[in-house]
Design a protein around this motif. Structure first.
Motif, mmCIF file in Angstrom:
data_model
loop_
_atom_site.group_PDB
_atom_site.id
_atom_site.type_symbol
_atom_site.label_atom_id
_atom_site.label_comp_id
_atom_site.label_asym_id
_atom_site.label_seq_id
_atom_site.Cartn_x
_atom_site.Cartn_y
_atom_site.Cartn_z
ATOM 1 N N TYR A 1 1.017 3.945 -3.081
ATOM 2 C CA TYR A 1 0.735 5.352 -2.800
ATOM 3 C C TYR A 1 1.850 6.243 -3.336
ATOM 4 O O TYR A 1 1.587 7.292 -3.950
ATOM 5 N N TYR B 1 -5.210 3.819 -1.437
ATOM 6 C CA TYR B 1 -4.573 3.350 -0.204
ATOM 7 C C TYR B 1 -5.630 2.824 0.767
ATOM 8 O O TYR B 1 -5.468 1.761 1.380
ATOM 9 N N LYS C 1 -5.018 8.555 -2.306
ATOM 10 C CA LYS C 1 -5.484 8.307 -0.933
ATOM 11 C C LYS C 1 -6.594 7.256 -0.916
ATOM 12 O O LYS C 1 -6.598 6.341 -0.080
ATOM 13 N N ALA D 1 0.830 -1.202 0.000
ATOM 14 C CA ALA D 1 0.000 0.000 0.000
ATOM 15 C C ALA D 1 0.867 1.257 0.000
ATOM 16 O O ALA D 1 0.576 2.224 -0.714
ATOM 17 N N ASP D 2 1.932 1.239 0.793
ATOM 18 C CA ASP D 2 2.826 2.397 0.845
ATOM 19 C C ASP D 2 3.498 2.635 -0.501
ATOM 20 O O ASP D 2 3.617 3.778 -0.963
#
Length: 342
Positions: free
Chosen positions: A103, A147, A144, A99-100
């Motif tokens: 993003y 994420y 966002k 996820a990081d």
């Protein structure tokens, strides 16, 4: 006489519009799969190509007739679907790493040559949105929401997907995380590039607009659960379907659960329609806010249209790709670097 389960069809008090470019990316998406989705097995690629995933973008954004505006939207529809399928059993800790990185790439970092190809699709979509005039606040918005799709949605489903016996969440819990895992946060954001206008931040963040986006998610959750029910009935441990949850929690037959799910669905549809007819004063952006909610409604009816009329094979037996991480009764082994192509 053999008993039958009658799965209802969803209907709406607003139109279903046919996209003039509904099949525009059929050939192009095959190239994307061949070039950037090579981490999927050969059999998985074959299954993906039968799903006609790019048509979800065109069916759900049916007023857009500009292929260049729609192309990054089609890319997202594919990469969000593949991400969900492929990484659906990945442990939360490792999912957070993904996820990081997603993003970072969606916001502007370039994927490394040795990273998994899905990141190249994400980077290319971002570049195309910017080239088409989408502002930075839109890029931040959709990044966002992607994420949150991973961490508030996919990550919350993992304990139920990994359970060796069918384990049910309560309905309230299910609808809370499923509104994220259905992916309609980022996919609802595609209204803006498809209509070539990004809602200003203070309009987008208004609670009425956000409630309409939530209703989009809830309606698509129930649509999806109806569409996938036949396939999921064949999976012994599957519990993440509103029909199974209603049946278990309230001791209903599957037919009664279908009726109750449709009642909930119709209440959501009525609320969305009522909110659209009574929007607050958005000042100089009244027309744009009204058009945005109108397109939320078109996304709902367009998705229902895709399930039944696009020719997709996604909801047939063996229609999904096989998740990469974990299987029943086995330990989960995670590679050192999740996004390095093997």
């Amino acid at each position: 006489m053999k008993d039958e389960l009658i799965v209802p069809r969803c209907n709406y008090p607003w139109p279903t519009i046919t996209s003039p470019i509904a099949n525009a990316f059929d050939d192009e998406e095959k190239v994307w799969f061949d070039n950037d989705y090579t981490f999927i097995s050969e059999e998985g690629i074959k299954r993906c190509k039968k799903q006609l995933q790019s048509r979800v973008a065109t069916y759900m954004n049916p007023t857009c007739d500009d292929i260049d505006l729609m192309r990054p939207c089609a890319r997202l529809m594919i990469y969000i679907t593949v991400f969900d399928d492929y990484f659906g059993l990945t442990p939360r800790k490792e999912l957070k790493i993904m996820a990081d990185r997603v993003y970072e790439v969606m916001l502007g970092e370039e994927p490394r040559p040795d990273e998994i190809g899905i990141l190249r699709q994400m980077a290319q979509a971002r570049k195309e949105w910017i080239a088409n005039g989408m502002p930075q606040f839109f890029i931040e918005r959709i990044s966002k929401n992607f994420y949150e799709f991973i961490m508030y949605g996919m990550a919350e489903e993992i304990p139920f997907k990994q359970a060796e016996i069918r384990t049910y969440p309560l309905l309230a819990h299910y609808l809370n995380f499923r509104q994220y895992s259905i992916g309609m946060g980022p996919f609802g954001d595609l209204i803006e590039p498809a209509t070539n206008f990004a809602l200003p931040v203070h309009i987008y963040n208004h609670p009425i607009i956000q409630r309409c986006k939530t209703l989009l998610s809830m309606l698509i959750v129930i649509q999806n659960d109806f569409a996938s029910l036949k396939k999921e009935l064949e999976i012994e441990t599957e519990s993440l379907n509103i029909i199974f949850i209603l049946s278990h929690q309230y001791k209903l037959s599957y037919q009664e659960a279908c009726t109750e799910a449709m009642r909930i669905h119709d209440e959501y549809a009525k609320e969305l329609n009522d909110l659209h007819t009574s929007l607050p004063d958005f000042g100089q952006y009244q027309k744009e806010a009204d058009n945005y909610v109108y397109h939320i409604k078109l996304q709902v009816s367009g998705c229902e249209n895709w399930y039944h009329n696009s020719g997709t094979k996604r909801y047939e037996t063996q229609g999904f790709i096989i998740p990469q991480y974990g299987s029943e009764g086995e330990d989960i082994v995670i590679p050192h670097s999740i996004f390095v192509q093997k």
